[in-house]
Design an enzyme around this catalytic site. Structure first.
Site, PDB file in Angstrom:
ATOM      1  N   ASP A 104      11.658   2.756   9.603  1.00 40.01           N
ATOM      2  CA  ASP A 104      11.857   1.827   8.488  1.00 40.01           C
ATOM      3  C   ASP A 104      13.141   2.122   7.713  1.00 40.01           C
ATOM      4  O   ASP A 104      13.292   1.695   6.576  1.00 40.01           O
ATOM      5  CB  ASP A 104      10.656   1.858   7.537  1.00 40.01           C
ATOM      6  CG  ASP A 104      10.301   3.268   7.084  1.00 40.01           C
ATOM      7  OD1 ASP A 104      11.052   4.211   7.407  1.00 40.01           O
ATOM      8  OD2 ASP A 104       9.275   3.430   6.403  1.00 40.01           O
ATOM      9  N   LYS A 130       8.118  14.320  -2.884  1.00 42.16           N
ATOM     10  CA  LYS A 130       7.841  13.582  -4.121  1.00 42.16           C
ATOM     11  C   LYS A 130       7.764  14.527  -5.331  1.00 42.16           C
ATOM     12  O   LYS A 130       6.712  14.683  -5.960  1.00 42.16           O
ATOM     13  CB  LYS A 130       6.564  12.763  -3.974  1.00 42.16           C
ATOM     14  CG  LYS A 130       6.709  11.649  -2.934  1.00 42.16           C
ATOM     15  CD  LYS A 130       5.453  10.823  -2.814  1.00 42.16           C
ATOM     16  CE  LYS A 130       5.680   9.610  -1.928  1.00 42.16           C
ATOM     17  NZ  LYS A 130       6.212   9.914  -0.602  1.00 42.16           N
ATOM     18  N   ASP A 156      15.578   2.355   2.670  1.00 40.61           N
ATOM     19  CA  ASP A 156      14.233   2.353   3.242  1.00 40.61           C
ATOM     20  C   ASP A 156      13.647   0.967   2.965  1.00 40.61           C
ATOM     21  O   ASP A 156      13.507   0.571   1.808  1.00 40.61           O
ATOM     22  CB  ASP A 156      13.427   3.460   2.559  1.00 40.61           C
ATOM     23  CG  ASP A 156      11.929   3.362   2.774  1.00 40.61           C
ATOM     24  OD1 ASP A 156      11.479   2.489   3.531  1.00 40.61           O
ATOM     25  OD2 ASP A 156      11.198   4.161   2.171  1.00 40.61           O
TER      26      ASP A 156
END
Length: 362
Positions: free
Chosen positions: A107, A158, A218
């Site tokens: 992606d 993250k 992305d």
């Protein structure tokens, strides 16, 4: 040189666009997303690709086949159950030779210099080289810390704001030495980012970074998918896409009424009809076999093939998947329409709507 492309995701974040269309085939400038990725690989001498598939695999195989117009050899491996990113790579092991190979998340769109990355990998005798890219807010991604010589020292997925020490993130492109496959368990869900790479650091394997300042995005959400189309239209992605930022490109066998107004950047596909007094304000991408009715207005939108926009309709800052029908007088703003959606005459869809495929609204 071979590459493995991880194309088995469900495309959940791109729904409703990906309910019936795999993420690899969503159109970007009227060609499947994956075709752009393959062309870029081919330019750098990577002419053998293994596609790791699961969701809607048959449509991807049908489109690309085993040989194709790109003159690349394409193999396929199926993921029968969730294997994670590293597990999917291991699942492709029998298709790989005893040489270095690229791995790409399916992606990601970038203009990464694969040749320079491979040179870096070989000069440093790395086990794995990871492409990095700079972003404004790394909290949503996988932060990668490095030493001055490019050695990777830590991965942090993250991170919280107080944990951010760099704006360089994992760009989703790697070069593996074949021995790395031995570090991945067979038929097991296993993550490159959370398991494989940290375990390699713990075992003192050579993991290097290759920082890139080129274009990177992305396409995991409809907004980022729309932005990719518009970036390419506007010439903001290096040598890919349009160059001057305000072109109007029309396809073959179309009919554009002389009173219609097209203000670039606009890409109009083949066999399209644009009727009198219609207005198409770029950035806008319109797929093949679309019909734009009299006095319709389209702005800042991406339209897939075989879409009908009725007389007087307004489609603003939206995405309409294939075979949608917007009857006359509709108003659609900041909406995402799955394929075969029908909006009835004079209906004003609530701003920001996301409509699942085959719905009739109004």
């Amino acid at each position: 040189m071979k590459a493995v492309i991880l194309s088995g995701g469900l495309g959940t974040r791109l729904r409703p666009l990906t309910w019936n269309t795999p993420k690899s085939l969503v159109p970007v400038l009227n060609k499947p997303f994956l075709e752009h990725v393959l062309r870029h690989l081919k330019e750098h001498g990577i002419d053998e690709v293994v596609l790791a598939l699961s969701n809607l695999a048959s449509s991807i195989q049908e489109y690309f086949g085993c040989t194709n117009s790109l003159d690349m050899k394409i193999d396929y491996v199926m993921e029968r159950s969730a294997l994670g990113t590293a597990g999917a790579i291991k699942n492709a092991a029998e298709k790989l030779s005893h040489d270095s190979f690229f791995v790409l998340n399916g992606d990601i769109f970038s203009d990464l210099d694969y040749s320079a990355m491979l040179k870096c990998h070989r000069e440093n005798n790395s086990d794995v080289t990871i492409a990095l890219t700079a972003v404004d807010n790394p909290a949503a991604y996988g932060l990668v810390e490095t030493k001055g010589d490019g050695r990777v020292t830590r991965f942090l997925e993250k991170p919280r704001q107080d944990e951010i020490t760099t704006n360089l993130i994992n760009a989703g492109t790697y070069i593996f030495e074949p021995g790395v496959l031995d570090m991945i368990p067979t038929d097991t869900e296993y993550s490159t980012e959370r398991q494989l790479f940290p375990s390699m650091l713990a075992s003192d394997a050579s993991v290097r970074a290759f920082a890139s300042s080129g274009y990177w995005i992305d396409i995991g959400s409809p907004e980022k998918y729309r932005r990719l189309n518009f970036d390419l239209l506007s010439g903001r992605s290096g040598k890919y896409g349009f160059q001057n930022g305000n072109e109007v490109v029309t396809g073959q066998a179309g009919q554009v009424h002389p009173t219609a107004k097209l203000e670039g950047p606009v890409l109009l596909g083949d066999n399209c009809v644009v009727e009198s007094n219609a207005v198409i304000m770029g950035p806008a991408v319109i797929g093949d076999h679309c019909h734009i009715g009299e006095a319709a207005t389209i702005s800042a939108s991406v339209i897939w093939p075989r879409v009908t926009i009725g007389n007087g309709c307004k489609l603003i800052s939206s995405i309409a998947a294939d075979n949608c029908v917007l009857q006359s007088g509709c108003e659609i703003t900041q909406a995402i329409l799955g394929n075969r959606v029908k909006i009835l005459k004079n209906y004003k869809l609530p701003t920001g709507s996301m409509v699942e495929p085959k719905q009739i609204i109004g």
